[in-house]
Design a protein around this motif. Structure first.
Motif, PDB file in Angstrom:
ATOM      1  N   GLY A  81      -3.935  46.719  70.720  1.00  0.00           N
ATOM      2  CA  GLY A  81      -4.256  47.548  69.566  1.00  0.00           C
ATOM      3  C   GLY A  81      -5.474  48.420  69.803  1.00  0.00           C
ATOM      4  O   GLY A  81      -5.497  49.599  69.429  1.00  0.00           O
ATOM      5  N   ILE A  82      -6.503  47.850  70.437  1.00  0.00           N
ATOM      6  CA  ILE A  82      -7.715  48.618  70.746  1.00  0.00           C
ATOM      7  C   ILE A  82      -7.405  49.734  71.736  1.00  0.00           C
ATOM      8  O   ILE A  82      -7.932  50.853  71.636  1.00  0.00           O
ATOM      9  CB  ILE A  82      -8.796  47.680  71.319  1.00  0.00           C
ATOM     10  N   SER A  90       5.695  62.412  71.406  1.00  0.00           N
ATOM     11  CA  SER A  90       5.621  61.230  72.281  1.00  0.00           C
ATOM     12  C   SER A  90       4.186  60.727  72.447  1.00  0.00           C
ATOM     13  O   SER A  90       3.978  59.545  72.735  1.00  0.00           O
ATOM     14  CB  SER A  90       6.215  61.554  73.657  1.00  0.00           C
ATOM     15  N   VAL A  91       3.182  61.591  72.231  1.00  0.00           N
ATOM     16  CA  VAL A  91       1.795  61.136  72.371  1.00  0.00           C
ATOM     17  C   VAL A  91       1.410  60.186  71.240  1.00  0.00           C
ATOM     18  O   VAL A  91       0.410  59.467  71.344  1.00  0.00           O
ATOM     19  CB  VAL A  91       0.802  62.323  72.436  1.00  0.00           C
ATOM     20  N   PHE A  92       2.200  60.182  70.173  1.00  0.00           N
ATOM     21  CA  PHE A  92       1.990  59.218  69.083  1.00  0.00           C
ATOM     22  C   PHE A  92       2.943  58.023  69.189  1.00  0.00           C
ATOM     23  O   PHE A  92       2.571  56.899  68.861  1.00  0.00           O
ATOM     24  CB  PHE A  92       2.170  59.898  67.727  1.00  0.00           C
ATOM     25  N   ILE A  93       4.151  58.273  69.649  1.00  0.00           N
ATOM     26  CA  ILE A  93       5.138  57.192  69.802  1.00  0.00           C
ATOM     27  C   ILE A  93       4.633  56.136  70.775  1.00  0.00           C
ATOM     28  O   ILE A  93       4.933  54.940  70.636  1.00  0.00           O
ATOM     29  CB  ILE A  93       6.488  57.758  70.285  1.00  0.00           C
ATOM     30  N   ILE A  94       3.822  56.552  71.764  1.00  0.00           N
ATOM     31  CA  ILE A  94       3.319  55.596  72.758  1.00  0.00           C
ATOM     32  C   ILE A  94       2.494  54.493  72.107  1.00  0.00           C
ATOM     33  O   ILE A  94       2.344  53.394  72.666  1.00  0.00           O
ATOM     34  CB  ILE A  94       2.470  56.348  73.828  1.00  0.00           C
ATOM     35  N   ASN A  95       1.960  54.746  70.894  1.00  0.00           N
ATOM     36  CA  ASN A  95       1.187  53.713  70.199  1.00  0.00           C
ATOM     37  C   ASN A  95       2.049  52.538  69.744  1.00  0.00           C
ATOM     38  O   ASN A  95       1.548  51.410  69.628  1.00  0.00           O
ATOM     39  CB  ASN A  95       0.506  54.311  68.953  1.00  0.00           C
ATOM     40  N   LEU A  96       3.317  52.786  69.470  1.00  0.00           N
ATOM     41  CA  LEU A  96       4.148  51.784  68.802  1.00  0.00           C
ATOM     42  C   LEU A  96       4.327  50.488  69.599  1.00  0.00           C
ATOM     43  O   LEU A  96       4.137  49.403  69.045  1.00  0.00           O
ATOM     44  CB  LEU A  96       5.502  52.386  68.431  1.00  0.00           C
ATOM     45  N   PRO A  97       4.702  50.537  70.891  1.00  0.00           N
ATOM     46  CA  PRO A  97       4.832  49.261  71.612  1.00  0.00           C
ATOM     47  C   PRO A  97       3.520  48.489  71.710  1.00  0.00           C
ATOM     48  O   PRO A  97       3.517  47.257  71.653  1.00  0.00           O
ATOM     49  CB  PRO A  97       5.344  49.674  72.999  1.00  0.00           C
ATOM     50  N   LEU A  98       2.405  49.203  71.818  1.00  0.00           N
ATOM     51  CA  LEU A  98       1.102  48.532  71.866  1.00  0.00           C
ATOM     52  C   LEU A  98       0.795  47.850  70.535  1.00  0.00           C
ATOM     53  O   LEU A  98       0.331  46.701  70.502  1.00  0.00           O
ATOM     54  CB  LEU A  98       0.007  49.549  72.199  1.00  0.00           C
ATOM     55  N   ILE A 109       0.640  43.055  66.801  1.00  0.00           N
ATOM     56  CA  ILE A 109       1.054  42.450  65.528  1.00  0.00           C
ATOM     57  C   ILE A 109       1.687  41.081  65.753  1.00  0.00           C
ATOM     58  O   ILE A 109       1.376  40.104  65.052  1.00  0.00           O
ATOM     59  CB  ILE A 109       2.039  43.375  64.784  1.00  0.00           C
ATOM     60  N   LEU A 110       2.574  40.976  66.730  1.00  0.00           N
ATOM     61  CA  LEU A 110       3.254  39.702  66.998  1.00  0.00           C
ATOM     62  C   LEU A 110       2.248  38.633  67.411  1.00  0.00           C
ATOM     63  O   LEU A 110       2.290  37.496  66.923  1.00  0.00           O
ATOM     64  CB  LEU A 110       4.309  39.898  68.091  1.00  0.00           C
ATOM     65  N   ALA A 111       1.340  38.999  68.300  1.00  0.00           N
ATOM     66  CA  ALA A 111       0.375  38.007  68.785  1.00  0.00           C
ATOM     67  C   ALA A 111      -0.586  37.574  67.679  1.00  0.00           C
ATOM     68  O   ALA A 111      -0.879  36.382  67.531  1.00  0.00           O
ATOM     69  CB  ALA A 111      -0.403  38.578  69.970  1.00  0.00           C
ATOM     70  N   VAL A 112      -1.088  38.534  66.894  1.00  0.00           N
ATOM     71  CA  VAL A 112      -2.008  38.192  65.813  1.00  0.00           C
ATOM     72  C   VAL A 112      -1.309  37.311  64.780  1.00  0.00           C
ATOM     73  O   VAL A 112      -1.879  36.346  64.272  1.00  0.00           O
ATOM     74  CB  VAL A 112      -2.567  39.474  65.148  1.00  0.00           C
ATOM     75  N   SER A 113      -0.062  37.623  64.467  1.00  0.00           N
ATOM     76  CA  SER A 113       0.684  36.859  63.459  1.00  0.00           C
ATOM     77  C   SER A 113       0.835  35.395  63.846  1.00  0.00           C
ATOM     78  O   SER A 113       0.701  34.500  62.999  1.00  0.00           O
ATOM     79  CB  SER A 113       2.073  37.482  63.258  1.00  0.00           C
ATOM     80  N   PHE A 114       1.094  35.136  65.120  1.00  0.00           N
ATOM     81  CA  PHE A 114       1.413  33.768  65.543  1.00  0.00           C
ATOM     82  C   PHE A 114       0.234  33.014  66.151  1.00  0.00           C
ATOM     83  O   PHE A 114       0.226  31.782  66.148  1.00  0.00           O
ATOM     84  CB  PHE A 114       2.571  33.795  66.552  1.00  0.00           C
ATOM     85  N   LEU A 115      -0.754  33.727  66.668  1.00  0.00           N
ATOM     86  CA  LEU A 115      -1.806  33.059  67.419  1.00  0.00           C
ATOM     87  C   LEU A 115      -3.157  33.033  66.733  1.00  0.00           C
ATOM     88  O   LEU A 115      -3.952  32.115  66.961  1.00  0.00           O
ATOM     89  CB  LEU A 115      -1.962  33.718  68.807  1.00  0.00           C
ATOM     90  N   LEU A 116      -3.451  34.034  65.908  1.00  0.00           N
ATOM     91  CA  LEU A 116      -4.800  34.135  65.338  1.00  0.00           C
ATOM     92  C   LEU A 116      -4.894  33.347  64.037  1.00  0.00           C
ATOM     93  O   LEU A 116      -4.171  33.626  63.070  1.00  0.00           O
ATOM     94  CB  LEU A 116      -5.152  35.605  65.070  1.00  0.00           C
ATOM     95  N   PRO A 117      -5.780  32.354  63.965  1.00  0.00           N
ATOM     96  CA  PRO A 117      -5.999  31.663  62.685  1.00  0.00           C
ATOM     97  C   PRO A 117      -6.799  32.551  61.746  1.00  0.00           C
ATOM     98  O   PRO A 117      -7.550  33.423  62.178  1.00  0.00           O
ATOM     99  CB  PRO A 117      -6.798  30.422  63.094  1.00  0.00           C
ATOM    100  N   GLU A 118      -6.611  32.315  60.453  1.00  0.00           N
ATOM    101  CA  GLU A 118      -7.343  33.101  59.465  1.00  0.00           C
ATOM    102  C   GLU A 118      -8.801  32.672  59.410  1.00  0.00           C
ATOM    103  O   GLU A 118      -9.112  31.482  59.468  1.00  0.00           O
ATOM    104  CB  GLU A 118      -6.710  32.924  58.078  1.00  0.00           C
TER     105      GLU A 118
END
Length: 506
Positions: free
Chosen positions: A18-19, A165-173, A178-187
């Motif tokens: 994300g960064i 495409s210079v904006f679409i490149i953000n989506l996979p990142l 999102i997936l990692a934060v959802s499952f790995l990061l505690p609140e």
């Protein structure tokens, strides 16, 4: 070791995606501006607002978003920021008019204002003091490397795909984060339940908006323009009022002890100065490569790789230096190397070529990789877990101001040097005004006239202005070294208790 966060390194690695997307977005758009002017018929003012809309919202919302993360929950707000950034990237890619793109860029800046401070805010919460320099190194590499990578990736995308495409490149990142934060990061959230400092939010946000806009206008209109000067002075005055207000109000937005902490004040100032120099260099280098050395956008981006490699090499070395000798030594060593690289670069002339440039660019990248993570670690060491969100936001707001000032002030030095070196007596009257705008306009005018001597004059004048600008960067680095020696004390390393006691004494 903070055993309750066993997956913390995986979380940090995922947040790096994300960064990286935020870092890429700061520079990748620049290459698409000529295409946008044609494809969606954007005026010069609209082209400026593609960048300004993002920058103003990002700067203004850092502190409020950091506060919301502390109060509501850093995981929740990080996910909101990532989702917003991804949705806004998609909207940018398919914008059909300039105002659609400007609106989407505003929301992109809002998403970034959540991602950047809250991804940093988890570091003092999840990592021990011994682990913190390594964690900051990972965060900093993702943030810093994305900036010079933007022109490289952007040039390749624009050569093969449409401008969206210079904006679409953000989506996979963003999706990976999102997936990692959802499952790995505690609140995590602050256990303090203080009233929201609405007056502090208003003063700080207004001050950052006014200052950022004033600096942007100064870059466009020049520092002799009264409107620009009033904006900058008014913004600085509002931010000083904010600091005074925070030390006197009952429920401050920012912990007042941060303003009295040598670690936070010194680390933040030094980090802002390094950002000042970095953004100035990144403003000048692409123009030098494309106009003076006459390479295309993708080739110019690839020639920035020594800067990226220097950052990647310098960051782990900084961690080792901090562990052995402390942050002050790492900052001074990196700053000296950065200053040497910039001083070597100031010897550039029209005949030196890229081989010479690659040497000083590498030294600049290595120096920043050594100094910047150490400065950030020094500042973050003063943050408490309860208020790490708003503290990280304050740190990033000051770095953002430093980078924006770098582009404006150093860009003004560059442009003044360029204009002063041009011998306008050799130019036809109708081409004089065009040539004085900037180096790209000067090259276009000289090519249209068909004069090799005027082409040589434009290149020589730009290099002279860039050399002046690099000496300005050297001066900023010297100020940073003085700040380091003045604010930061030599601290025992690898000892959490000793650092805590020293902070208490301050």
């Amino acid at each position: 070791m903070k055993s309750q966060f066993r997956q913390r390194w995986w979380v940090l690695a995922s947040l790096a995606f994300g960064i990286l997307a935020v870092g890429l977005d700061m520079t990748i758009l620049n290459l698409a501006l000529p295409i946008l002017a044609k494809d969606i018929q954007a005026t010069n003012a609209e082209l400026q607002w593609f960048a300004n809309g993002y920058n103003l919202v990002f700067a203004a919302m850092l502190l409020p978003m950091g506060m919301l993360g502390d109060r509501i929950g850093r995981k929740k707000m990080l996910l909101v920021g990532l989702l917003l950034f991804g949705a806004a990237s998609l909207a940018c890619a398919y914008a059909a008019s300039p105002w659609e793109l400007i609106t989407a860029r505003v929301f992109l800046g809002l998403g970034a204002s959540l991602i950047v401070p809250l991804s940093m805010a988890i570091i003092p919460v999840m990592f021990s003091e011994k682990e913190r320099p390594k964690a900051i190194a990972v965060w900093m590499m993702a943030n810093a490397v994305g900036i010079p990578l933007g022109p490289i990736l952007g040039g390749w995308l624009l050569n093969h795909y449409w401008w969206g495409s210079v904006f679409i490149i953000n989506l996979p990142l963003v999706i990976a984060a999102i997936l990692a934060v959802s499952f790995l990061l505690p609140e995590t959230r602050s256990e303090e339940h203080r009233p929201i400092d609405l007056r502090g939010v208003l003063i700080s946000s207004t001050g950052l908006i006014v200052l950022t806009y004033g600096v942007i206008e100064a870059g466009e209109r020049g520092w002799a323009n009264a409107f620009s000067i009033i904006g900058v002075l008014a913004g600085l005055l509002l931010l000083m009022c904010f600091v005074v207000y925070q030390t006197r109000t009952t429920h401050p937005l920012v912990d007042p002890s941060l303003f009295r902490s040598r670690s936070f004040t010194g680390g933040t100032l030094i980090g802002s100065i390094i950002s000042f120099a970095l953004f100035g260099v990144l403003f000048a280098l692409p123009q030098y490569l494309q106009v003076v050395l006459e390479v295309d956008a993708l080739s110019a981006g690839l020639r920035l790789l020594p800067l990226v490699i220097g950052l990647l090499i310098g960051t782990p070395i900084s961690d080792a230096l901090q562990s052995r000798f402390g942050t002050r030594t790492a900052i001074i060593f990196g700053s000296v190397l950065l200053g040497i690289g910039l001083a070597i670069g100031s010897a550039t002339d029209i005949s030196t070529g890229y081989g010479f440039a690659s040497i000083w660019i590498s030294a600049v990248g290595l120096g920043i990789g050594l100094a910047l993570p150490a400065a950030m670690d020094e500042a973050i060491s003063a943050l408490t877990p309860e208020r790490s969100g708003v503290g990280s936001a304050l740190l990033m707001a000051m770095r953002q101001v430093g980078g924006t000032l770098g582009v404006a002030l150093l860009g003004a030095i560059l442009n003044a040097g360029y204009r002063n070196h041009l011998n306008m007596e050799d130019w036809p009257v109708e081409a004089t005004e065009i040539a004085q705008r900037n180096v790209s306009a000067g090259m276009m005018a000289a090519r249209q006239i068909g004069s090799d001597s005027l082409v040589h004059s434009v290149k020589t004048s730009f290099v002279g202005g860039m050399d002046n600008m690099l000496w300005g960067c050297v001066g900023a680095v010297v100020v940073g070294i003085v700040f380091t020696l003045s604010f930061l004390k030599v601290r025992p390393v690898d000892s959490e208790n000793s650092r805590t006691s020293l902070e208490a004494k301050e």
